[in-house]
Design a protein around this motif. Structure first.
Motif, short mmCIF file in Angstrom:
data_model
loop_
_atom_site.label_atom_id
_atom_site.label_comp_id
_atom_site.label_asym_id
_atom_site.label_seq_id
_atom_site.Cartn_x
_atom_site.Cartn_y
_atom_site.Cartn_z
N UNK A 80 17.26 -10.24 -4.63
CA UNK A 80 17.65 -9.98 -3.24
C UNK A 80 17.31 -8.56 -2.82
N UNK A 81 17.59 -7.61 -3.70
CA UNK A 81 17.25 -6.22 -3.40
C UNK A 81 15.74 -6.06 -3.28
N UNK A 82 15.00 -6.67 -4.20
CA UNK A 82 13.54 -6.61 -4.17
C UNK A 82 13.01 -7.27 -2.90
N UNK A 88 11.20 -5.13 4.24
CA UNK A 88 11.26 -3.87 4.99
C UNK A 88 9.88 -3.22 5.07
N UNK A 89 9.18 -3.21 3.93
CA UNK A 89 7.82 -2.68 3.94
C UNK A 89 6.92 -3.49 4.87
N UNK A 90 7.13 -4.81 4.88
CA UNK A 90 6.35 -5.66 5.77
C UNK A 90 6.56 -5.31 7.23
N UNK A 91 7.81 -5.07 7.61
CA UNK A 91 8.13 -4.68 8.98
C UNK A 91 7.48 -3.33 9.32
N UNK A 138 2.75 -11.29 5.03
CA UNK A 138 2.87 -11.78 3.65
C UNK A 138 4.03 -11.10 2.94
N UNK A 139 4.17 -9.79 3.13
CA UNK A 139 5.29 -9.07 2.52
C UNK A 139 6.63 -9.61 3.01
#
Length: 201
Positions: A80-82, A88-91, A138-139
């Protein structure tokens, strides 16, 4: 029962086929012929249809999502953390992408210069990857699956990734026709989705 999962996969298949048809050159030409001056709103209508048709599929996905595939609670907590980190990186990547693209054009809002071809300017995030919007998406879908690793979410994430990879190939062909050798050089120097570790020159 496997039936709901087959239905979900079928719904995504129908969605992506419809999405591709409406984005195809042949359908656009026919729409331009029939709509005349109103064709300038075609992309806006296309985006509205895409949003309206995806909502029931996502709702169905949530309804058939059952117990996670991973039973160990500690592993799920780590996942879940991952997943949150990935999403977040995807956003962030998508946010950076919109700094390079016209938001009005993406949304389909007509502009005075709508018939002009934008010059190829690999600045910002485009210096690192050729398709940052797809990379960010994709992220996000991988992050959502990691956050809630159910069979339904796995089907949805897989469907999106496969569709994106196919879409990239088709888009690359269009961009090569549009920009020619400039885009071919860009392809040779900038990765498609995963940035290189070295800083680009």
């Amino acid at each position: 029962m496997a039936v709901p999962y087959f239905i979900l996969a079928g719904l995504w298949l129908v969605y992506f086929v419809l999405h591709s048809l409406l984005a195809s050159t042949e359908v656009k030409k026919q729409a331009q012929y029939w709509l005349g001056k109103s064709y300038r709103y075609y992309r806006l209508g296309y985006n509205i249809i895409a949003v309206i048709t995806i909502i029931p599929i996502l709702l169905y996905n949530s309804l058939i999502s059952t117990e996670p595939l991973i039973g160990d609670i500690r592993v799920r907590d780590i996942l879940q953390l991952f997943g949150l980190v990935l999403a977040s990186y995807g956003v962030i990547v998508i946010h950076l992408s919109f700094k390079q693209f016209s938001k009005r054009e993406f949304l389909g809002v007509p502009t005075p210069a709508e018939n002009q071809v934008e010059p190829l300017q690999p600045d910002g995030v485009l210096r690192y990857v050729r398709h940052p919007l797809y990379a960010g998406t994709i992220l996000i879908v991988l992050g959502l699956w990691a956050f809630s690793p159910t069979i339904a979410n796995l089907i949805t994430a897989s469907a999106w990734i496969i569709y994106i990879l196919i879409g990239i190939q088709l888009e690359e062909k269009k961009l090569l026709k549009l920009y020619g050798d400039k885009y071919r050089d860009y392809q040779a120097n900038v990765p498609m989705l995963i940035p290189r570790l070295r800083y680009p020159r």
